[in-house]
Write a protein that holds these residues in place. Structure first.
Motif, PDB file in Angstrom:
ATOM      1  N   LYS A 123      -2.772  -9.250   9.982  1.00 29.75           N
ATOM      2  CA  LYS A 123      -3.763 -10.277  10.299  1.00 29.75           C
ATOM      3  C   LYS A 123      -4.785 -10.362   9.167  1.00 29.75           C
ATOM      4  N   ARG A 124      -5.217 -11.592   8.878  1.00 28.35           N
ATOM      5  CA  ARG A 124      -6.055 -11.844   7.709  1.00 28.35           C
ATOM      6  C   ARG A 124      -7.395 -11.111   7.768  1.00 28.35           C
ATOM      7  N   GLU A 125      -7.902 -10.822   8.975  1.00 28.84           N
ATOM      8  CA  GLU A 125      -9.190 -10.135   9.091  1.00 28.84           C
ATOM      9  C   GLU A 125      -9.178  -8.793   8.368  1.00 28.84           C
ATOM     10  N   LEU A 126      -8.002  -8.154   8.304  1.00 23.91           N
ATOM     11  CA  LEU A 126      -7.919  -6.842   7.661  1.00 23.91           C
ATOM     12  C   LEU A 126      -8.118  -6.920   6.144  1.00 23.91           C
ATOM     13  N   LEU A 127      -7.918  -8.106   5.571  1.00 24.86           N
ATOM     14  CA  LEU A 127      -8.091  -8.263   4.130  1.00 24.86           C
ATOM     15  C   LEU A 127      -9.511  -7.896   3.699  1.00 24.86           C
ATOM     16  N   TYR A 128     -10.475  -8.075   4.595  1.00 26.43           N
ATOM     17  CA  TYR A 128     -11.880  -7.850   4.245  1.00 26.43           C
ATOM     18  C   TYR A 128     -12.365  -6.458   4.636  1.00 26.43           C
ATOM     19  N   THR A 135      -6.657  -2.279  -0.536  1.00 24.49           N
ATOM     20  CA  THR A 135      -5.435  -1.650  -1.057  1.00 24.49           C
ATOM     21  C   THR A 135      -4.220  -2.530  -0.788  1.00 24.49           C
ATOM     22  N   TRP A 136      -4.146  -3.112   0.401  1.00 23.67           N
ATOM     23  CA  TRP A 136      -3.027  -3.988   0.735  1.00 23.67           C
ATOM     24  C   TRP A 136      -2.983  -5.231  -0.138  1.00 23.67           C
ATOM     25  N   TYR A 137      -4.159  -5.746  -0.517  1.00 22.68           N
ATOM     26  CA  TYR A 137      -4.197  -6.935  -1.381  1.00 22.68           C
ATOM     27  C   TYR A 137      -3.459  -6.665  -2.692  1.00 22.68           C
ATOM     28  N   PHE A 138      -3.730  -5.518  -3.295  1.00 22.39           N
ATOM     29  CA  PHE A 138      -3.085  -5.184  -4.570  1.00 22.39           C
ATOM     30  C   PHE A 138      -1.607  -4.853  -4.385  1.00 22.39           C
ATOM     31  N   VAL A 142       1.396  -9.472   2.875  1.00 17.85           N
ATOM     32  CA  VAL A 142       1.311 -10.849   3.360  1.00 17.85           C
ATOM     33  C   VAL A 142       0.308 -10.900   4.520  1.00 17.85           C
ATOM     34  N   PHE A 143      -0.794 -11.636   4.329  1.00 19.81           N
ATOM     35  CA  PHE A 143      -1.814 -11.793   5.359  1.00 19.81           C
ATOM     36  C   PHE A 143      -1.666 -13.159   6.025  1.00 19.81           C
ATOM     37  N   CYS A 144      -1.964 -13.206   7.323  1.00 23.20           N
ATOM     38  CA  CYS A 144      -1.856 -14.480   8.048  1.00 23.20           C
ATOM     39  C   CYS A 144      -2.966 -14.599   9.076  1.00 23.20           C
ATOM     40  N   LYS A 145      -3.303 -15.848   9.418  1.00 22.16           N
ATOM     41  CA  LYS A 145      -4.324 -16.125  10.427  1.00 22.16           C
ATOM     42  C   LYS A 145      -3.735 -16.149  11.834  1.00 22.16           C
TER      43      LYS A 145
END
Length: 376
Positions: A123-128, A135-138, A142-145
């Motif tokens: 879930k996209r909230e975890l990106l922040y 760490t997942w961004y790098f 795959v993030f989703c809403k």
């Protein structure tokens, strides 16, 4: 209670473990940021470096499960399936019932050498969220809403970019979309009844879009789907806090391998295949509840020392200057410095507790809870 067991219950020890994880994570995130210069020069080198950096962070959590709490993980499968572990790209389907289900999955990826390259549809909230999302961004997670109309292009593009990933990856899908709760289960079964689908007793109705899209986009890259059904002996419901306190659990994981060519290419047929799979998972859970075991041969892959050695490395590097600094602060006798140091300790404690809170079921998302949306 022995001395080691006593230490595992002490807040100051938990705080030091959290300090090592948070500070090492921020250092790792900074190094990952610096590796971005590699992407236009050598994308595969960038990926390999980041796999190892991610391993250095996630393996600290695996260390807590394996070495700190001594939790045992037993696989129920067949020899042919176990022989493929860590030797192919796969999609993992895991039931989402427990706070530490992801950690049990990670310990298996570590034992078969794919922890650093493991992926998830998140879930996209975890990106922040610091450390986790960064760490997942790098790692090209795959993030989703979780709104398909908005997610379609993002998810498809992210999945297709993984087609040339240089290291074997296990791509985790929580097809239920959110953790199991009684409220969400009741609502989910109302949806199943309205759609004429068989009701499930131990799972939420799977959401098929993510699965069918992943299968379509990764076909030709992924060799198989591993269906994993997790349960804990003694009807335990473990938590990350329990692990931190040194509580030992016994996890059982039933793993079944399905070659990707056996999964229909047609989207509707693939969705029906997934619904049938969850009916089988429900039957497996029923069998476990009645007999205390899953079908299949039992395997206990040995834990490896690298998670412990990695944590000891970071602890040595980070705690030595912390103790020296703390001793100097108190030796100075300055009330202002002492209060500032204690304030820093309190802030660190709060930060660690918030990170742990991400895993707690009662603080999970309201995704799938229609009653919650009505209240909003």
């Amino acid at each position: 209670m022995g001395f080691i067991a006593f230490l595992k219950t002490q807040f100051i020890v938990h705080l030091l473990i959290g300090f090592v994880f948070v500070v090492s994570g921020l250092i790792i995130n900074f190094i990952q940021l610096c590796t971005l210069v590699l992407w236009p020069i050598n994308k595969q080198l960038y990926r390999r470096v980041n796999c190892r950096l991610a391993y250095s962070l996630w393996s600290q959590l695996v260390m807590l499960l394996e070495w700190w709490s001594g939790t045992e993980c037993t696989l129920f499968s067949d020899e042919a399936t176990v022989k493929t572990f860590g030797k192919e790209h796969v999609i993992i389907i895991l039931n989402h019932n427990f706070e530490i289900d992801f950690l049990c999955g990670w310990t298996m990826t570590e034992r078969f050498g794919v922890l650093g390259s493991s992926k998830v549809l998140a879930k996209r909230e975890l990106l922040y969220v610091p450390l986790i999302g960064w760490t997942w961004y790098f790692l090209e997670i795959v993030f989703c809403k979780r709104k398909w109309e908005e997610d379609r292009d993002t998810v498809i593009g992210g999945l297709k970019r993984l087609s040339d990933y240089p290291e074997y990856m296990w791509f985790l899908l929580y097809c239920e979309g959110t953790r199991f709760t009684e409220t969400k289960h009741r609502i989910s079964m109302e949806v199943a009844e309205s759609k004429g689908l068989p009701k499930l007793k131990y799972h939420l109705l799977p959401r098929t879009k993510g699965f069918t899209t992943a299968v379509q986009c990764l076909r030709g890259t992924v060799s198989a789907v591993y269906d994993v059904t997790l349960n804990f002996r003694g009807n335990k419901n473990p938590s990350l806090l329990g692990i931190l306190y040194g509580k030992k659990y016994e996890a059982d994981m039933c793993v079944r391998r399905f070659p990707l060519e056996d999964i229909p290419q047609d989207e509707k047929e693939a969705a029906n295949w997934l619904h049938k799979l969850y009916q089988e998972k429900d039957a497996l859970q029923e069998m476990y509840n009645q007999e205390g075991v899953f079908p299949g041969k039992q395997f206990k892959p040995p834990r490896r020392p690298w998670t412990l050695l990695n944590f000891l490395f970071w602890a040595t590097v980070l705690l030595s200057p912390l103790f020296t600094f703390g001793f100097g602060v108190f030796a100075s006798g300055s009330p202002l410095l002492i209060l500032a140091f204690l304030g820093l300790v309190g802030a660190a404690s709060f930060g660690v507790r918030r990170l742990i809170g991400v895993t707690e079921i009662e603080k999970g998302s309201s995704y799938g809870n229609q009653e919650f949306k009505k209240k909003e």
